[in-house]
Design a protein around this motif. Structure first.
Motif, mmCIF file in Angstrom:
data_model
loop_
_atom_site.group_PDB
_atom_site.id
_atom_site.type_symbol
_atom_site.label_atom_id
_atom_site.label_comp_id
_atom_site.label_asym_id
_atom_site.label_seq_id
_atom_site.Cartn_x
_atom_site.Cartn_y
_atom_site.Cartn_z
ATOM 1 N N LEU A 1 0.831 -1.197 0.000
ATOM 2 C CA LEU A 1 0.000 0.000 0.000
ATOM 3 C C LEU A 1 0.874 1.260 0.000
ATOM 4 N N LEU A 2 1.930 1.251 0.796
ATOM 5 C CA LEU A 2 2.849 2.376 0.833
ATOM 6 C C LEU A 2 3.546 2.569 -0.518
ATOM 7 N N PHE A 3 3.984 1.485 -1.119
ATOM 8 C CA PHE A 3 4.658 1.536 -2.421
ATOM 9 C C PHE A 3 3.725 2.105 -3.492
ATOM 10 N N PHE A 4 2.495 1.616 -3.550
ATOM 11 C CA PHE A 4 1.557 2.097 -4.566
ATOM 12 C C PHE A 4 1.116 3.541 -4.303
ATOM 13 N N SER A 5 1.086 3.946 -3.035
ATOM 14 C CA SER A 5 0.769 5.346 -2.723
ATOM 15 C C SER A 5 1.858 6.277 -3.248
ATOM 16 N N ILE A 6 3.107 5.880 -3.044
ATOM 17 C CA ILE A 6 4.226 6.686 -3.556
ATOM 18 C C ILE A 6 4.197 6.711 -5.075
#
Length: 199
Positions: free
Chosen positions: A27-32
Motif C-alpha cells: 500500500l505504501l509503495f503504490f501510494s508513492i
C-alpha cells in the motif's frame, strides 16, 4: 527474584500478521507510485498550459510593419520595444497574472512569472536581424546570415517570428517547489499563394 527465561521472550508470529505487514508495504509503495504519477501529470499540464499562453502572447506581439510589406513584400515585425510591451500585456491576460506577476491558479504556477528572454527575429532573403531583450530589459541587436540562427530552444529560425522564455515556480507534493522554464518560438509567415498572386 526470578529471571524470565529467553524462551518466554520469543513469541510465535502468526501468518496473518506477516500478510498484513506485507500488505501495508504494498500500500505504501503504490501510494508513492500514485503520488509520483500525479506529480508528473501536474508538470505536464502546467507545461501545456504555459506553452499555449506563450504561443498566443507571441502572436499578439507579432504585429508586422504594413508599410514595409506594402513596399517590399517582406514580413517584418515593427518596433521591438512595442512588440515586447504587447507581449507582456498579452501574457498577463493569458495567464491571469496580477501586478506582481503571480497567477491566481496556484496549482499550475505557484510563484511569480518572469520574462527571461524575448527575441524578435526579422528575416528577409539577405539577412536575419535579431533584437534580443534579457530579463531586465536590456536590448542586443545582431545581424546574421540567413539559415545561421537557432533560437534558444533549438529550433532553426527560418521566418520572421518571436521567441519568448519565462521562468516560474511550480509547487508539488510535500511542499516541493521546482523552478521551471518554458520557451516558445512562433513564426509569422506570409502566405506563399498570396505572394504569387501579388507578384
Amino acid at each position: 527474584m526470578r529471571l524470565k527465561s529467553n524462551q518466554s521472550l520469543l513469541r510465535s508470529t502468526e501468518s496473518g500478521q506477516v500478510g498484513w505487514t506485507i500488505g501495508l508495504w504494498y500500500l505504501l509503495f503504490f501510494s508513492i507510485l500514485l503520488m509520483t504519477g500525479l506529480q508528473i501529470e501536474l508538470y505536464r499540464a502546467s507545461s501545456g498550459y504555459l506553452e499555449d499562453a506563450l504561443a498566443s502572447s507571441n502572436l499578439a506581439a507579432a504585429v508586422i510593419d504594413v508599410e514595409e510589406y506594402g513596399k517590399t513584400h517582406n514580413v517584418l515585425i515593427g518596433n521591438a520595444y512595442q512588440a515586447r510591451e504587447r507581449f507582456e500585456k498579452a501574457l498577463k491576460i493569458n495567464l491571469g497574472l496580477n501586478d506582481d506577476g503571480e497567477c491566481e491558479n496556484k496549482a499550475m504556477i505557484s510563484g511569480p512569472v518572469r520574462v527571461e528572454t524575448f527575441i524578435v527575429y526579422n528575416v528577409d532573403e539577405e539577412k536575419i536581424v535579431s533584437c534580443r531583450f534579457d530579463g531586465v530589459g536590456n536590448l542586443q541587436v545582431g545581424t546574421y546570415a540567413p539559415g545561421s540562427v537557432t533560437a534558444p530552444n533549438g529550433v532553426k529560425v527560418e521566418a520572421t517570428g518571436i521567441y519568448s522564455e519565462i521562468s516560474y515556480e511550480i509547487k508539488g507534493f510535500l511542499g516541493l517547489t521546482v523552478q521551471a522554464h518554458k520557451g516558445k518560438l512562433v513564426d509569422v509567415c506570409a502566405n506563399e499563394s498570396q505572394r504569387e498572386e501579388d507578384g
